[in-house]
Design a protein around this motif. Sequence first.
Motif, PDB file in Angstrom:
ATOM      1  N   PRO A 180      35.476  34.587  46.561  1.00 43.27           N
ATOM      2  CA  PRO A 180      34.738  33.836  45.535  1.00 43.27           C
ATOM      3  C   PRO A 180      33.739  32.821  46.104  1.00 43.27           C
ATOM      4  N   ASN A 181      33.911  32.417  47.354  1.00 40.63           N
ATOM      5  CA  ASN A 181      32.975  31.476  47.986  1.00 40.63           C
ATOM      6  C   ASN A 181      31.831  32.171  48.720  1.00 40.63           C
TER       7      ASN A 181
ATOM      8  N   VAL B 232      28.173  43.623  48.428  1.00 40.07           N
ATOM      9  CA  VAL B 232      27.782  43.373  49.813  1.00 40.07           C
ATOM     10  C   VAL B 232      28.976  42.805  50.567  1.00 40.07           C
ATOM     11  N   HIS B 233      28.742  42.378  51.796  1.00 36.61           N
ATOM     12  CA  HIS B 233      29.809  41.869  52.647  1.00 36.61           C
ATOM     13  C   HIS B 233      30.517  40.686  51.973  1.00 36.61           C
TER      14      HIS B 233
ATOM     15  N   TYR C 120      29.873  37.286  46.351  1.00 36.32           N
ATOM     16  CA  TYR C 120      31.060  37.666  45.581  1.00 36.32           C
ATOM     17  C   TYR C 120      30.646  38.654  44.504  1.00 36.32           C
ATOM     18  N   ASN C 121      31.497  39.651  44.268  1.00 38.36           N
ATOM     19  CA  ASN C 121      31.257  40.634  43.217  1.00 38.36           C
ATOM     20  C   ASN C 121      32.576  40.787  42.452  1.00 38.36           C
ATOM     21  N   ALA C 122      32.639  40.180  41.273  1.00 34.94           N
ATOM     22  CA  ALA C 122      33.896  40.139  40.511  1.00 34.94           C
ATOM     23  C   ALA C 122      34.423  41.533  40.181  1.00 34.94           C
ATOM     24  N   ALA C 123      33.545  42.436  39.779  1.00 30.49           N
ATOM     25  CA  ALA C 123      33.999  43.790  39.415  1.00 30.49           C
ATOM     26  C   ALA C 123      34.552  44.525  40.637  1.00 30.49           C
ATOM     27  N   ALA C 124      33.845  44.456  41.756  1.00 28.19           N
ATOM     28  CA  ALA C 124      34.312  45.121  42.977  1.00 28.19           C
ATOM     29  C   ALA C 124      35.600  44.472  43.481  1.00 28.19           C
ATOM     30  N   ASP C 125      35.695  43.149  43.352  1.00 28.93           N
ATOM     31  CA  ASP C 125      36.915  42.446  43.742  1.00 28.93           C
ATOM     32  C   ASP C 125      38.100  42.947  42.918  1.00 28.93           C
ATOM     33  N   ARG C 126      37.934  42.982  41.614  1.00 31.43           N
ATOM     34  CA  ARG C 126      39.002  43.430  40.713  1.00 31.43           C
ATOM     35  C   ARG C 126      39.375  44.890  40.996  1.00 31.43           C
TER      36      ARG C 126
ATOM     37  N   ALA D 150      29.163  48.961  49.048  1.00 32.18           N
ATOM     38  CA  ALA D 150      28.154  49.988  49.315  1.00 32.18           C
ATOM     39  C   ALA D 150      26.837  49.400  49.806  1.00 32.18           C
ATOM     40  N   ASP D 151      26.569  48.144  49.478  1.00 35.83           N
ATOM     41  CA  ASP D 151      25.316  47.513  49.885  1.00 35.83           C
ATOM     42  C   ASP D 151      25.501  46.508  51.025  1.00 35.83           C
TER      43      ASP D 151
END
Length: 88
Positions: free
Chosen positions: A44-45, A38-39, A59-65, A5-6
């Motif tokens: 993770p890198n 974000v993008h 990296y955004n762990a919650a959004a990734d999951r 979203a950002d």
Amino acid sequence: MLNGADDKFVPAEQIEAFKKEMSDANADYRFINYPGAVHAFTNPNATRYGKKFKIPLAYNAAADRNSWNEMKKFMDLIFSLTSKKSMI
């Protein structure tokens, strides 16, 4: 569509144009925006590269999951439908 979203690389106007195009085509789709992401939020890198090159990557762990779980649900649905059609 799973989106940060950002994400500064994807302006709101492009998102709205995409949604309109999909709706005008009567496409069966979902658009999920992950707040705070974000993008490159699944990489993770990304944070390291964002800092190194001074660009808005992270990296955004919650959004990734959450996006991974959405993708798995989508694949389960698609392959479930495909296997049902092949049985007919």
